[in-house]
Design a protein around this motif. Sequence first.
Motif, PDB file in Angstrom:
ATOM      1  N   SER A 267       2.239   1.031  -9.432  1.00 32.09           N
ATOM      2  CA  SER A 267       3.024   1.065  -8.198  1.00 32.09           C
ATOM      3  C   SER A 267       2.360   0.283  -7.075  1.00 32.09           C
ATOM      4  O   SER A 267       3.034  -0.233  -6.178  1.00 32.09           O
ATOM      5  CB  SER A 267       3.248   2.515  -7.750  1.00 32.09           C
ATOM      6  OG  SER A 267       2.005   3.158  -7.490  1.00 32.09           O
ATOM      7  N   LEU A 268       1.022   0.155  -7.123  1.00 31.85           N
ATOM      8  CA  LEU A 268       0.321  -0.591  -6.084  1.00 31.85           C
ATOM      9  C   LEU A 268       0.672  -2.069  -6.103  1.00 31.85           C
ATOM     10  O   LEU A 268       0.557  -2.756  -5.085  1.00 31.85           O
ATOM     11  CB  LEU A 268      -1.195  -0.424  -6.235  1.00 31.85           C
ATOM     12  CG  LEU A 268      -1.755   0.987  -6.032  1.00 31.85           C
ATOM     13  CD1 LEU A 268      -3.259   0.989  -6.230  1.00 31.85           C
ATOM     14  CD2 LEU A 268      -1.407   1.508  -4.641  1.00 31.85           C
ATOM     15  N   PHE A 269       1.125  -2.559  -7.246  1.00 30.91           N
ATOM     16  CA  PHE A 269       1.466  -3.975  -7.359  1.00 30.91           C
ATOM     17  C   PHE A 269       2.782  -4.315  -6.662  1.00 30.91           C
ATOM     18  O   PHE A 269       3.182  -5.475  -6.631  1.00 30.91           O
ATOM     19  CB  PHE A 269       1.517  -4.392  -8.833  1.00 30.91           C
ATOM     20  CG  PHE A 269       0.150  -4.508  -9.456  1.00 30.91           C
ATOM     21  CD1 PHE A 269      -0.622  -5.645  -9.278  1.00 30.91           C
ATOM     22  CD2 PHE A 269      -0.372  -3.462 -10.203  1.00 30.91           C
ATOM     23  CE1 PHE A 269      -1.888  -5.751  -9.842  1.00 30.91           C
ATOM     24  CE2 PHE A 269      -1.635  -3.556 -10.776  1.00 30.91           C
ATOM     25  CZ  PHE A 269      -2.392  -4.706 -10.585  1.00 30.91           C
ATOM     26  N   ARG A 270       3.448  -3.308  -6.108  1.00 27.12           N
ATOM     27  CA  ARG A 270       4.618  -3.587  -5.273  1.00 27.12           C
ATOM     28  C   ARG A 270       4.201  -4.225  -3.952  1.00 27.12           C
ATOM     29  O   ARG A 270       5.024  -4.848  -3.272  1.00 27.12           O
ATOM     30  CB  ARG A 270       5.383  -2.290  -5.002  1.00 27.12           C
ATOM     31  CG  ARG A 270       5.984  -1.656  -6.264  1.00 27.12           C
ATOM     32  CD  ARG A 270       6.527  -0.268  -5.967  1.00 27.12           C
ATOM     33  NE  ARG A 270       6.985   0.395  -7.181  1.00 27.12           N
ATOM     34  CZ  ARG A 270       7.252   1.687  -7.271  1.00 27.12           C
ATOM     35  NH1 ARG A 270       7.125   2.461  -6.190  1.00 27.12           N
ATOM     36  NH2 ARG A 270       7.657   2.215  -8.412  1.00 27.12           N
ATOM     37  N   PHE A 274      -1.800  -6.495  -2.226  1.00 33.49           N
ATOM     38  CA  PHE A 274      -2.602  -5.972  -3.324  1.00 33.49           C
ATOM     39  C   PHE A 274      -2.506  -6.888  -4.544  1.00 33.49           C
ATOM     40  O   PHE A 274      -3.521  -7.223  -5.167  1.00 33.49           O
ATOM     41  CB  PHE A 274      -2.127  -4.565  -3.687  1.00 33.49           C
ATOM     42  CG  PHE A 274      -2.958  -3.889  -4.745  1.00 33.49           C
ATOM     43  CD1 PHE A 274      -4.088  -3.172  -4.400  1.00 33.49           C
ATOM     44  CD2 PHE A 274      -2.608  -3.985  -6.087  1.00 33.49           C
ATOM     45  CE1 PHE A 274      -4.859  -2.555  -5.376  1.00 33.49           C
ATOM     46  CE2 PHE A 274      -3.374  -3.376  -7.067  1.00 33.49           C
ATOM     47  CZ  PHE A 274      -4.497  -2.651  -6.706  1.00 33.49           C
ATOM     48  N   THR A 275      -1.298  -7.303  -4.889  1.00 37.94           N
ATOM     49  CA  THR A 275      -1.097  -8.149  -6.070  1.00 37.94           C
ATOM     50  C   THR A 275      -1.804  -9.488  -5.927  1.00 37.94           C
ATOM     51  O   THR A 275      -2.509  -9.944  -6.832  1.00 37.94           O
ATOM     52  CB  THR A 275       0.403  -8.384  -6.310  1.00 37.94           C
ATOM     53  OG1 THR A 275       1.058  -7.120  -6.479  1.00 37.94           O
ATOM     54  CG2 THR A 275       0.646  -9.233  -7.545  1.00 37.94           C
ATOM     55  N   ALA A 276      -1.625 -10.138  -4.769  1.00 39.80           N
ATOM     56  CA  ALA A 276      -2.268 -11.432  -4.544  1.00 39.80           C
ATOM     57  C   ALA A 276      -3.782 -11.293  -4.559  1.00 39.80           C
ATOM     58  O   ALA A 276      -4.501 -12.155  -5.101  1.00 39.80           O
ATOM     59  CB  ALA A 276      -1.804 -12.020  -3.213  1.00 39.80           C
ATOM     60  N   GLY A 277      -4.291 -10.196  -3.991  1.00 42.44           N
ATOM     61  CA  GLY A 277      -5.735  -9.985  -3.950  1.00 42.44           C
ATOM     62  C   GLY A 277      -6.331  -9.786  -5.333  1.00 42.44           C
ATOM     63  O   GLY A 277      -7.359 -10.377  -5.678  1.00 42.44           O
ATOM     64  N   ALA A 392      -5.034  -1.739   1.549  1.00 43.99           N
ATOM     65  CA  ALA A 392      -3.622  -1.693   1.165  1.00 43.99           C
ATOM     66  C   ALA A 392      -3.259  -0.431   0.398  1.00 43.99           C
ATOM     67  O   ALA A 392      -2.097  -0.252   0.029  1.00 43.99           O
ATOM     68  CB  ALA A 392      -3.272  -2.929   0.326  1.00 43.99           C
ATOM     69  N   VAL A 393      -4.244   0.459   0.129  1.00 41.22           N
ATOM     70  CA  VAL A 393      -3.974   1.648  -0.680  1.00 41.22           C
ATOM     71  C   VAL A 393      -4.239   2.900   0.145  1.00 41.22           C
ATOM     72  O   VAL A 393      -5.025   2.877   1.099  1.00 41.22           O
ATOM     73  CB  VAL A 393      -4.849   1.654  -1.955  1.00 41.22           C
ATOM     74  CG1 VAL A 393      -4.622   0.394  -2.767  1.00 41.22           C
ATOM     75  CG2 VAL A 393      -6.325   1.805  -1.615  1.00 41.22           C
ATOM     76  N   PRO A 394      -3.602   4.028  -0.193  1.00 36.87           N
ATOM     77  CA  PRO A 394      -3.883   5.285   0.494  1.00 36.87           C
ATOM     78  C   PRO A 394      -5.332   5.713   0.277  1.00 36.87           C
ATOM     79  O   PRO A 394      -5.943   5.373  -0.742  1.00 36.87           O
ATOM     80  CB  PRO A 394      -2.917   6.278  -0.185  1.00 36.87           C
ATOM     81  CG  PRO A 394      -1.864   5.426  -0.819  1.00 36.87           C
ATOM     82  CD  PRO A 394      -2.528   4.152  -1.201  1.00 36.87           C
ATOM     83  N   MET A 395      -5.894   6.458   1.213  1.00 40.86           N
ATOM     84  CA  MET A 395      -7.290   6.857   1.156  1.00 40.86           C
ATOM     85  C   MET A 395      -7.611   7.623  -0.123  1.00 40.86           C
ATOM     86  O   MET A 395      -8.681   7.449  -0.715  1.00 40.86           O
ATOM     87  CB  MET A 395      -7.637   7.723   2.377  1.00 40.86           C
ATOM     88  CG  MET A 395      -9.100   8.132   2.445  1.00 40.86           C
ATOM     89  SD  MET A 395     -10.223   6.709   2.591  1.00 40.86           S
ATOM     90  CE  MET A 395      -9.831   6.177   4.259  1.00 40.86           C
ATOM     91  N   GLU A 396      -6.673   8.476  -0.598  1.00 38.90           N
ATOM     92  CA  GLU A 396      -6.947   9.277  -1.789  1.00 38.90           C
ATOM     93  C   GLU A 396      -6.965   8.438  -3.063  1.00 38.90           C
ATOM     94  O   GLU A 396      -7.372   8.904  -4.124  1.00 38.90           O
ATOM     95  CB  GLU A 396      -5.916  10.406  -1.927  1.00 38.90           C
ATOM     96  CG  GLU A 396      -4.487   9.951  -2.211  1.00 38.90           C
ATOM     97  CD  GLU A 396      -3.707   9.654  -0.931  1.00 38.90           C
ATOM     98  OE1 GLU A 396      -2.472   9.510  -1.019  1.00 38.90           O
ATOM     99  OE2 GLU A 396      -4.341   9.594   0.143  1.00 38.90           O
ATOM    100  N   ARG A 397      -6.525   7.186  -2.970  1.00 42.09           N
ATOM    101  CA  ARG A 397      -6.516   6.302  -4.137  1.00 42.09           C
ATOM    102  C   ARG A 397      -7.585   5.213  -4.049  1.00 42.09           C
ATOM    103  O   ARG A 397      -7.613   4.315  -4.892  1.00 42.09           O
ATOM    104  CB  ARG A 397      -5.143   5.633  -4.272  1.00 42.09           C
ATOM    105  CG  ARG A 397      -3.989   6.591  -4.526  1.00 42.09           C
ATOM    106  CD  ARG A 397      -4.146   7.286  -5.860  1.00 42.09           C
ATOM    107  NE  ARG A 397      -2.958   8.037  -6.232  1.00 42.09           N
ATOM    108  CZ  ARG A 397      -2.865   8.812  -7.303  1.00 42.09           C
ATOM    109  NH1 ARG A 397      -3.916   8.944  -8.087  1.00 42.09           N
ATOM    110  NH2 ARG A 397      -1.750   9.455  -7.570  1.00 42.09           N
ATOM    111  N   VAL A 398      -8.462   5.297  -3.066  1.00 39.87           N
ATOM    112  CA  VAL A 398      -9.415   4.210  -2.849  1.00 39.87           C
ATOM    113  C   VAL A 398     -10.400   4.101  -4.011  1.00 39.87           C
ATOM    114  O   VAL A 398     -10.836   3.010  -4.375  1.00 39.87           O
ATOM    115  CB  VAL A 398     -10.149   4.386  -1.501  1.00 39.87           C
ATOM    116  CG1 VAL A 398     -11.115   5.557  -1.547  1.00 39.87           C
ATOM    117  CG2 VAL A 398     -10.889   3.111  -1.117  1.00 39.87           C
ATOM    118  N   GLY A 399     -10.752   5.231  -4.627  1.00 43.01           N
ATOM    119  CA  GLY A 399     -11.658   5.189  -5.770  1.00 43.01           C
ATOM    120  C   GLY A 399     -11.029   4.468  -6.950  1.00 43.01           C
ATOM    121  O   GLY A 399     -11.658   3.625  -7.588  1.00 43.01           O
TER     122      GLY A 399
END
Length: 482
Positions: A267-270, A274-277, A392-399
Amino acid sequence: MKFEREVSEDVVDRRKSNLILLNVCIGQAIVGLDQRALLVALPTLTEYFNTGFTTIRWTILSYDLVLIGLVITMGRLGDLFGRRRFYTAGFVLFVTGSGLCILSQTPAQLIIFRVLQAIGGSMISANGRAIASIAVPRAERGKALGLTSTAFHVGFLSGPTLGGFMIDTIGWRWIFSLNIPIGIWGAWLAWKLLAETKGEKGDSSIDVAGALLLLVTNGLLIYAVDQIPHLGWRHSIVLTSLSLAAVACGMLVVVERKATTPILLLSLFRSRLFTAGILSLFLVAFSQVALNFLMPFYLQNLRGFSPSQVGWIIVADSLIIMALAPVAGWLSDRFGSRLLCTSGCALIAIAQLLISTVGFDSSVLRIVIPLAIQGLGWALFNSPNQSAILSAVPMERVGAASGMVATAARTGGAMGVALSATLFSSVLTAGGMSQSQIETPQTWGPVAGTVVGAFNHTVFIISLFSVLAVILSAVRNPKPGH
């Protein structure tokens, strides 16, 4: 009194944040030191073990494949059960693996002990940058990640010079001893400084199937590429491996879409950012690691430089990165990542194109200048890119996102080593060299013209991947702070 107490608490918090950042930098430094010291040792290992050029590269590939399979899972485990214990255990395993590498008697043993190192490295890589990004204020994240990049390149800088010196004086085994005292110190600091974290109740599932499918996909693909010079594109083993890799990749996508806590957060690739990075990081890592793999063979087996001299020559890029990475991170905090990352990728592509034209008699300066330009490009690209991805991601998903960053870089690097060796071998075969000649770099002297030509062609093809990274970086979100 209240004001003084608040100031005192701020000072304590700042001091602790700085120490945590130092600890993360230690982890990055030993990973960089080990990686670059081993690259300098590859020609020596080929001769010492009397093994082939394509065999010894598995000391690099085995490490990368394990990281690819585990790093996201280790990030997830850190998110759920505490980064402190996994990060500290990573240091312990890395040091243990380093000690066992010193005792290796065969290439197989060295490869196996590198796998143990990789398990520890996955714990360090997945959790280190996440720890750093949380330990500092959000507005300073780019600068902090720039410092971790600098630390990595302090290790990168020290690895070739110290490794080359040790190879020339007391032997290749002692390059692994460099990790041990630093790693022990890092483990102690991590255990003392970090507060343990706990996962959210009811959200403790681990995507084992996803991790295994990711490892199988990459392993089969790299194995197929590895066998092409020996068997050819049309051989049944190559075609079967490629087909199974495609099936595993398809299954991975299906599994990740259904998993409760997937290791690959599709879902992060939406997010275009994030995708370009992620994709630009994959391409840049591909080209840089591929070049780093080939350079020691060009310098030592073709040009006749000693391991110590090779170490001093290839540190040019790390010197530039060490000096400028924090500045690039600071700039990205204020002006965004698009211009910095695009410019960085362009400089990397230009540098690699220049290296693709070096000859048998090129001066040391002619080699060092493109490497320095490449270092400038990486300094402008890496810290801003990582800061943008994690922002670009929520804090709980940073790991988990940090794990995906490490996985993208390692996957690109592993593909770069595998494909560059395959391309290099294929061009040498087309030039009339036998397989036994290709596998024995010590015999390249009489056919140096053919080998240099193959090196030039391979590096030129590698540089095209950096050109693609330029395009991807240019289409990311231009908003400052991203």
